[in-house]
Design an enzyme around this catalytic site. Structure first.
Site, PDB file in Angstrom:
ATOM      1  CE1 TYR A   1      -3.341  -2.797   0.019  1.00  0.00           C
ATOM      2  CE2 TYR A   1      -3.630  -2.564   2.424  1.00  0.00           C
ATOM      3  CZ  TYR A   1      -3.872  -3.083   1.205  1.00  0.00           C
ATOM      4  OH  TYR A   1      -4.843  -4.101   1.384  1.00  0.00           O
TER       5      TYR A   1
ATOM      6  CE  LYS B   1       2.175 -17.194  -1.795  1.00  0.00           C
ATOM      7  NZ  LYS B   1       1.687 -18.801  -1.900  1.00  0.00           N
TER       8      LYS B   1
ATOM      9  CG  ASP C   1      -1.200 -19.725  -0.355  1.00  0.00           C
ATOM     10  OD1 ASP C   1      -0.314 -19.893   0.690  1.00  0.00           O
ATOM     11  OD2 ASP C   1      -0.980 -20.016  -1.472  1.00  0.00           O
TER      12      ASP C   1
ATOM     13  CG  ASP D   1     -12.041  -7.423   5.229  1.00  0.00           C
ATOM     14  OD1 ASP D   1     -11.765  -6.993   6.460  1.00  0.00           O
ATOM     15  OD2 ASP D   1     -12.209  -6.900   4.372  1.00  0.00           O
TER      16      ASP D   1
ATOM     17  CG  ASP E   1      -7.255  -5.019   3.711  1.00  0.00           C
ATOM     18  OD1 ASP E   1      -8.010  -5.150   4.615  1.00  0.00           O
ATOM     19  OD2 ASP E   1      -6.975  -3.982   2.934  1.00  0.00           O
TER      20      ASP E   1
END
Length: 359
Positions: free
Chosen positions: A138, A188, A220, A248, A244
């Protein structure tokens, strides 16, 4: 103790849910000094910027910040707009030095049937997703879009320093020591250089906490295990983008984003010697229901409880709020987002008053 709080309601349902959180704090009889300012889309309309200087000053002068939500439909429809409501929260994080976002995920027994997952999977879930806030994709440069159709191209850069990773991992281990003593670091590392840096630094920090169980997990795979066996987690520490997404996803363990509070913290201390923080529900501005009085205020109220605990050391008062929320749910009271057969559906103000009645 006088609690100097910046109240930044923002857009959409932000002002509605903020009002109920403030009402709960006032019902506790606390000595409050509240300062309110415009941020987000409403600030753009009024002053041309998402985070006016006065709003940032109020936040910097406060012991803690209560933040509602930002966003407007007109900005969603114009992705090319250079001035956007979301710049308010990004600017506040930078201006206040907030680098860690704590998102507790707790499954209430009364809401086990509100989730789309089986009750036996989510019963007893109690975890925290600790998300790095000021680095990663970001904020990395270069970032942007160039060219004309049909040859457009875009780039986002993921960038981290060792210090950014270390301070978050230290917080993760410190949190775990006061809980179930387990840290999961999600990255990752198999395909990203930043992931390998995260893993290297995390391994160095873990040497200082031999009493805390530690595991590496690809982000993942972590997303899959959050749904398969969420009780296996205690603290999930991860970088900005993955945090993020995972937080959620984790909201569905509770049945609704309307139940999840959060705290954004840094190293800076307030006048009382506690961490200055920004406290907000993880849901957005929800333009579609704004002004209708039907938004769920419980995540905002629980965020206020987190504020009392982290920024003022008022653990008893924080527990009173959390217990009052649990009792309201046990009594079958619901907002529309978590309604179930046989429960009583309340509006925003009514739910706030129901919590106050159970203090």
């Amino acid at each position: 103790m006088k609690l100097r709080i910046a109240v930044l309601p923002g857009d959409g349902i932000g002002p509605e849910v903020c009002a109920e959180a403030v009402a709960v704090l006032q019902a506790l009889g606390l000595d409050l000094e509240l300062h309110t300012a415009l941020v987000g889309g409403c600030a753009i309309d009024a002053q041309g910027t998402a985070l006016p200087d006065e709003a940032l000053r109020i936040a910097q002068d406060a012991d803690a910040v209560l933040f509602g939500a930002v966003g407007m439909a007109k900005f969603d429809k114009d992705p090319t707009a250079k001035v956007r409501p979301e710049q308010a929260i990004l600017g506040l994080r930078k201006g206040l030095g907030l680098f860690a976002n704590l998102r507790p995920v707790k499954a209430y027994d009364a809401l086990l049937d509100a989730s789309t997952l089986k009750p036996e999977v989510i019963r007893g879930v109690d975890l925290i997703i600790l998300r790095e806030l000021t680095g990663g994709t970001y904020f990395g440069k270069p970032q942007g879009q160039s060219g004309e159709a049909p040859h457009r191209q875009a780039v986002d850069t993921t960038f981290y320093t060792e210090d950014e990773v270390r301070r978050l991992m230290i917080m993760a281990f410190e949190l775990a020591r006061g809980r179930k003593k387990k840290v999961t670091q999600a990255d990752k590392a198999n395909v990203m250089a930043t992931g390998r840096l995260w893993r290297q630094v995390a391994h160095e920090v873990r040497e200082e906490y031999p009493d805390v169980e530690y595991e590496d997990m690809y982000a993942d795979a972590c997303a899959m295990h959050l749904l398969r066996n969420p009780r296996a987690f205690d603290i999930i520490a991860t970088e900005n983008l993955f945090g993020d997404i995972l937080s959620d996803e984790a909201s569905m363990l509770t049945g609704s984003m309307g139940m999840l509070p959060s705290a954004s913290l840094g190293d800076a201390l307030n006048r009382h010697g506690y961490r200055r923080g920004l406290y907000e529900p993880i849901h957005g501005a929800a333009h579609d229901i704004a002004g209708q009085g039907v938004a769920n205020p419980l995540a905002m109220i629980l965020s206020a409880a987190m504020m009392l605990r982290w920024s003022f050391g008022l653990h008893r008062e924080a527990e009173r709020i959390e217990q009052a929320v649990a009792r309201a749910l046990d009594d079958g009271l619901r907002c529309g987002d978590i309604k179930q057969p046989g429960t009583t559906v309340l509006g925003t103000r009514e739910m706030g008053q129901a919590v106050i009645a159970r203090l």
